[in-house]
Scaffold this motif. Structure first.
Motif, mmCIF file in Angstrom:
data_model
loop_
_atom_site.group_PDB
_atom_site.id
_atom_site.type_symbol
_atom_site.label_atom_id
_atom_site.label_comp_id
_atom_site.label_asym_id
_atom_site.label_seq_id
_atom_site.Cartn_x
_atom_site.Cartn_y
_atom_site.Cartn_z
ATOM 1 N N SER A 111 0.878 -1.438 0.124
ATOM 2 C CA SER A 111 0.123 -0.082 -0.077
ATOM 3 C C SER A 111 1.163 1.235 0.037
ATOM 4 O O SER A 111 2.335 1.090 0.269
ATOM 5 C CB SER A 111 -0.941 0.144 1.411
ATOM 6 O OG SER A 111 0.278 -0.083 2.747
ATOM 7 N N VAL A 112 0.475 2.677 -0.217
ATOM 8 C CA VAL A 112 1.331 3.849 0.413
ATOM 9 C C VAL A 112 1.293 3.619 0.861
ATOM 10 O O VAL A 112 3.270 4.363 0.500
ATOM 11 C CB VAL A 112 0.243 4.292 -0.680
ATOM 12 C CG1 VAL A 112 0.620 5.964 -0.531
ATOM 13 C CG2 VAL A 112 -0.192 4.527 -2.060
ATOM 14 N N ARG A 113 0.769 3.400 2.142
ATOM 15 C CA ARG A 113 1.651 4.117 3.620
ATOM 16 C C ARG A 113 2.531 2.999 3.860
ATOM 17 O O ARG A 113 3.675 3.303 4.296
ATOM 18 C CB ARG A 113 0.110 3.266 4.433
ATOM 19 C CG ARG A 113 1.168 3.456 6.281
ATOM 20 C CD ARG A 113 -0.417 3.943 7.156
ATOM 21 N NE ARG A 113 -1.562 4.898 6.476
ATOM 22 C CZ ARG A 113 -2.326 5.430 7.397
ATOM 23 N NH1 ARG A 113 -2.560 4.098 8.595
ATOM 24 N NH2 ARG A 113 -3.311 5.889 6.994
ATOM 25 N N GLU A 114 2.140 1.913 3.236
ATOM 26 C CA GLU A 114 3.572 0.725 3.599
ATOM 27 C C GLU A 114 4.393 1.455 2.883
ATOM 28 O O GLU A 114 6.028 1.238 3.343
ATOM 29 C CB GLU A 114 3.423 -1.074 3.487
ATOM 30 C CG GLU A 114 1.758 -1.074 4.012
ATOM 31 C CD GLU A 114 1.483 -3.325 3.557
ATOM 32 O OE1 GLU A 114 0.610 -3.172 4.626
ATOM 33 O OE2 GLU A 114 1.454 -3.334 1.831
ATOM 34 N N ALA A 115 4.742 1.456 1.379
ATOM 35 C CA ALA A 115 5.716 1.752 0.819
ATOM 36 C C ALA A 115 6.948 2.781 1.254
ATOM 37 O O ALA A 115 7.615 3.596 1.914
ATOM 38 C CB ALA A 115 5.618 2.358 -0.690
ATOM 39 N N ARG A 116 5.645 4.231 2.033
ATOM 40 C CA ARG A 116 6.279 5.306 2.388
ATOM 41 C C ARG A 116 7.224 4.999 3.500
ATOM 42 O O ARG A 116 7.990 5.594 3.442
ATOM 43 C CB ARG A 116 5.640 6.314 2.823
ATOM 44 C CG ARG A 116 4.779 6.959 1.409
ATOM 45 C CD ARG A 116 3.689 7.826 2.149
ATOM 46 N NE ARG A 116 3.300 8.560 0.510
ATOM 47 C CZ ARG A 116 1.754 9.484 1.004
ATOM 48 N NH1 ARG A 116 1.006 9.233 2.264
ATOM 49 N NH2 ARG A 116 1.986 10.029 -0.341
ATOM 50 N N LYS A 117 6.261 3.747 4.131
ATOM 51 C CA LYS A 117 7.065 3.807 5.928
ATOM 52 C C LYS A 117 9.061 2.970 5.254
ATOM 53 O O LYS A 117 9.708 3.450 6.192
ATOM 54 C CB LYS A 117 6.528 2.663 6.680
ATOM 55 C CG LYS A 117 5.244 3.324 7.183
ATOM 56 C CD LYS A 117 4.473 2.171 8.391
ATOM 57 C CE LYS A 117 3.547 2.936 8.518
ATOM 58 N NZ LYS A 117 2.450 1.803 9.596
ATOM 59 N N THR A 118 8.876 2.113 4.125
ATOM 60 C CA THR A 118 10.297 1.905 4.321
ATOM 61 C C THR A 118 11.459 2.347 3.821
ATOM 62 O O THR A 118 12.305 3.094 3.682
ATOM 63 C CB THR A 118 9.517 0.563 2.805
ATOM 64 O OG1 THR A 118 9.943 1.506 1.625
ATOM 65 C CG2 THR A 118 9.340 -0.749 3.041
ATOM 66 N N HIS A 154 1.824 8.921 -10.401
ATOM 67 C CA HIS A 154 0.172 8.191 -10.442
ATOM 68 C C HIS A 154 -0.188 8.017 -8.969
ATOM 69 O O HIS A 154 -1.448 7.568 -8.583
ATOM 70 C CB HIS A 154 0.579 6.326 -11.506
ATOM 71 C CG HIS A 154 0.261 5.872 -11.672
ATOM 72 N ND1 HIS A 154 -0.110 5.155 -11.994
ATOM 73 C CD2 HIS A 154 -1.531 6.223 -11.356
ATOM 74 C CE1 HIS A 154 -1.059 4.455 -12.749
ATOM 75 N NE2 HIS A 154 -2.243 5.083 -11.922
ATOM 76 N N ARG A 155 0.687 6.830 -8.419
ATOM 77 C CA ARG A 155 0.595 6.280 -7.398
ATOM 78 C C ARG A 155 0.125 6.678 -5.846
ATOM 79 O O ARG A 155 -0.578 7.300 -5.111
ATOM 80 C CB ARG A 155 1.050 5.825 -6.858
ATOM 81 C CG ARG A 155 1.033 4.455 -5.322
ATOM 82 C CD ARG A 155 1.271 3.317 -5.548
ATOM 83 N NE ARG A 155 1.740 2.458 -4.319
ATOM 84 C CZ ARG A 155 0.507 1.943 -3.986
ATOM 85 N NH1 ARG A 155 -0.261 1.037 -5.413
ATOM 86 N NH2 ARG A 155 0.536 1.238 -2.538
ATOM 87 N N GLY A 156 1.003 8.709 -5.563
ATOM 88 C CA GLY A 156 0.847 8.972 -4.394
ATOM 89 C C GLY A 156 -0.319 10.635 -4.640
ATOM 90 O O GLY A 156 -0.256 11.344 -3.917
ATOM 91 N N GLY A 157 -0.229 10.189 -6.008
ATOM 92 C CA GLY A 157 -0.920 11.997 -6.026
ATOM 93 C C GLY A 157 -0.092 13.031 -5.639
ATOM 94 O O GLY A 157 0.621 12.645 -5.469
#
Length: 254
Positions: A111-118, A154-157
């Motif tokens: 998910s976007v949230r999971e990706a950002r955490k990495t 695209h993904r993060g807006g």
């Protein structure tokens, strides 16, 4: 969320320069034929940074050449080979790009949230930008960043793009730099077209078709490039039928 998490030039970066070591010529030839397992076998006893970076490239090529999502275990094997190469030579350009590609693909199902955490999206960008600091004309680093920018938008807006400093104009600048360095590279054109169509096929209709035509007209030397051309032909057919449907299809392609 659509299944396009910072793909960032996943295919094109897999076709970097051939290995310089004569003993690894057989591995390079197998890679060109699309025989990735054979290429890996040829390098099974080689522990140089060049060989490890090449192994990462072969693993990623194999992972993404199939019709299904890339196998996670294969992505992590590629990441490990790139990591070991970078331990041996932190400035190794191909190892940096292969690590960036592997990280991008591992992020894909998150998910976007999971990706950002990495923090891996930022790291992938920094790796490619580091290559450009050393090699300003590196076509694959430019290509990677061209698509990285589109994927972030695209993904993060709007907010995600602002946080990561991404934009369509930045992506286009990298695409233009990549084509200036290699105007007839099918992978450069295919990846830009795919990412742009996934972002907004209707808005960028003409630009997508132009890039697809360039990909289809480019000479190809490897099985990987032929896979990309086949995908370009498929997407072009959909673009000519229905922009909305083409956008959905492009969002799931590599």
């Amino acid at each position: 969320m659509r299944r396009t998490v910072f793909l960032a030039f996943v295919l094109a970066g897999l076709a970097i320069a051939p290995l310089a070591v004569a003993d690894e010529a057989a591995a390079e030839a197998a890679f060109v034929r699309g025989e990735y397992d054979a290429a890996l076998t040829e390098l099974s006893d080689s522990k140089t940074a060049d060989a490890l970076a090449f192994r990462a490239r072969a693993l990623l090529a194999e992972a993404m050449s199939g019709p299904a999502d890339p196998p996670e275990d294969m992505l992590h094997r590629a990441l490990e080979d790139a990591n070991v190469a970078l331990i041996m030579d932190p400035s190794h350009s191909e190892a940096r790009l292969q690590r960036a590609i592997a990280l991008s693909l591992i992020l894909r199902p998150m998910s976007v949230r999971e990706a950002r955490k990495t923090g891996w999206a930022e790291e992938a960008r920094d790796l490619a930008e580091g290559v450009l600091e050393d090699e300003p004309g590196n076509v694959y680093a430019h290509g990677f960043l061209s698509v990285w920018n589109l994927e972030v938008v695209h993904r993060g807006g709007r907010i995600g793009a602002m946080i990561l400093g991404a934009g369509v104009s930045d992506g286009r600048a990298h695409y233009e730099a990549a084509t200036a360095a290699a105007s007839d590279d099918a992978s450069v054109h295919w990846q830009w077209a795919r990412a742009l169509a996934a972002l907004n096929a209707r808005k960028y209709h003409d630009e997508v078709l132009s890039a697809l035509d360039a990909a289809l007209a480019a000479p190809v030397d490897t099985e990987l490039e032929r896979v990309m051309q086949a995908r370009a032909a498929m997407l072009k057919a959909e673009m000519l039928r229905d922009d909305r449907r083409a956008e959905e299809i492009a969002a799931g392609m590599l």
